[in-house]
Design an enzyme around this catalytic site. Structure first.
Site, short mmCIF file in Angstrom:
data_model
loop_
_atom_site.label_atom_id
_atom_site.label_comp_id
_atom_site.label_asym_id
_atom_site.label_seq_id
_atom_site.Cartn_x
_atom_site.Cartn_y
_atom_site.Cartn_z
N LYS A 47 0.81 -1.22 0.00
CA LYS A 47 0.00 0.00 0.00
C LYS A 47 0.84 1.27 0.00
O LYS A 47 0.50 2.27 0.63
CB LYS A 47 -0.98 0.00 1.18
N THR A 50 2.34 0.74 -5.22
CA THR A 50 2.77 -0.32 -6.13
C THR A 50 2.00 -0.30 -7.44
O THR A 50 2.60 -0.30 -8.53
CB THR A 50 2.57 -1.70 -5.46
N TRP A 52 0.24 1.97 -8.82
CA TRP A 52 0.53 3.21 -9.54
C TRP A 52 1.83 3.07 -10.33
O TRP A 52 1.89 3.37 -11.53
CB TRP A 52 0.61 4.35 -8.54
N HIS A 99 6.80 -7.01 -2.75
CA HIS A 99 6.78 -6.27 -1.48
C HIS A 99 7.88 -6.79 -0.55
O HIS A 99 7.87 -6.50 0.65
CB HIS A 99 5.44 -6.45 -0.77
N PHE A 224 -5.09 8.48 -10.71
CA PHE A 224 -5.96 7.70 -9.83
C PHE A 224 -7.39 7.67 -10.35
O PHE A 224 -8.11 6.69 -10.15
CB PHE A 224 -5.89 8.24 -8.40
#
Length: 328
Positions: A47, A50, A52, A99, A224
């Site tokens: 969060k 990533t 994006w 991650h 977004f």
């Protein structure tokens, strides 16, 4: 300090705490992947931007043409879920998403790594919504309960601060680009050009500098507003697939194997994941709508203690500190 009353089912794989969503054998396959010289890794704690970054890189590779969301997972495979084979067979140019902390990330001095970090308060809020919207993770608690998991590192991918510090130590490596979510939000054009130049100045950055319209297409299709529609629809479609549709999809094979039992579990429990907010707000400072004054002070204190003596200590002061906490 309040007690954590909502459990978060986890497992330990290679010393890292993970939610039960991740098959251990696929995870181990992923960390054993041998990077190629043309590999680009997108690395974040969960969060922290990533999705994006995945869209930005795919738009760079396609010269600003919109991302085909149906091929998104194969073009930017999630290493821990899709395994080594997905990275080996992804269309190139492509990008590998992970991650992982530095110690577990497949490393090569010839590959390139873009590490993006985000202030821990906004990260915590976004992670909370992520876990709530995915019943398969098994978390049914409140934000206050999730906060305790987050600040103690009792959560999937372990401690936020460990992840950040591990990659921070490599921020000056020539094949690592260290970025912040907040800087990307403040100036998307500059962030896109920075990524493009890092990957290949002549091939990806120069064309954008020479053609502002092309740069604006990358900005538009990684916005977004655009991602909220496309990504959320893509994920909702995925979790509404039949088994036959899943097997025929463009998902990497290991992801199909991982998602098959998840889809069955969703059907049996009748708890359909809600992806209308997977890409939720994408703003800076939303933590103020969730954190109590005590929680804010505790996070400030934890951050100061863990980042003491590093340049990170004051990195997000403008974004994360309340006026009442500035004396900490």
């Amino acid at each position: 300090m309040s007690e954590t009353s909502a459990t978060l089912p986890t497992q330990i794989i290679e010393g890292l705490k993970m939610t039960l969503l991740f098959p251990a054998d696929v995870f181990r396959s992923g960390i054993q992947y041998k990077p190629r010289p043309d590999d680009v890794f997108i690395v974040t704690y969960p969060k922290c931007g990533t999705t994006w970054a995945q869209h930005i890189l795919l738009l760079l590779f396609s010269r600003g043409e919109p991302v085909d969301e149906r091929k998104f997972f194969s073009a930017t495979p999630f290493l821990e879920v899709a395994g080594a084979k997905a990275a080996e067979t992804m269309p190139r140019p492509g990008a590998v998403k992970t991650h992982l902390p530095f110690r577990l990330t497949p490393w090569s001095n010839e590959a390139k790594y873009i590490y993006i970090t985000r202030n821990p308060k906004d990260c915590c809020v976004s992670y909370y919504h992520h876990m709530k919207n995915l019943p398969v993770h098994g978390f049914k608690g409140t934000f206050d309960e999730f906060f305790e998991h987050f600040i103690s590192g009792d959560i999937g991918y372990g401690d936020y601060f460990d992840n950040l510090l591990g990659w921070y130590e490599h921020r000056n490596d020539p094949n690592v680009l260290f970025m912040t979510y907040e800087d990307m939000k403040e100036n998307p054009e500059a962030a896109i050009l920075k990524m493009a130049s890092f990957i290949d100045e002549e091939k990806y950055a120069k064309p954008l500098r020479e053609d502002p319209e092309k740069l604006q297409r990358v900005v538009k299709y990684s916005s977004f507003k655009h991602m909220k529609v496309m990504v959320n629809k893509n994920l909702n479609d995925l979790f509404n697939m039949s088994k036959e549709e899943l097997l025929k999809s463009d998902l990497p094979d290991e992801m199909k194997k991982a998602f098959d039992p998840l889809l069955e579990e969703v059907k049996l429990k009748g708890e359909k994941p809600e992806f209308n907010n997977f890409v939720r707000k994408g703003i800076v400072g939303d933590w103020r709508n969730y954190f109590s004054e005590e929680q804010s002070k505790r996070m400030d204190q934890k951050f100061s203690e863990r980042m003491n003596g590093t340049e990170l200590e004051k990195l997000w002061r403008i974004y994360t500190y309340d006026p009442v906490s500035l004396s900490l």
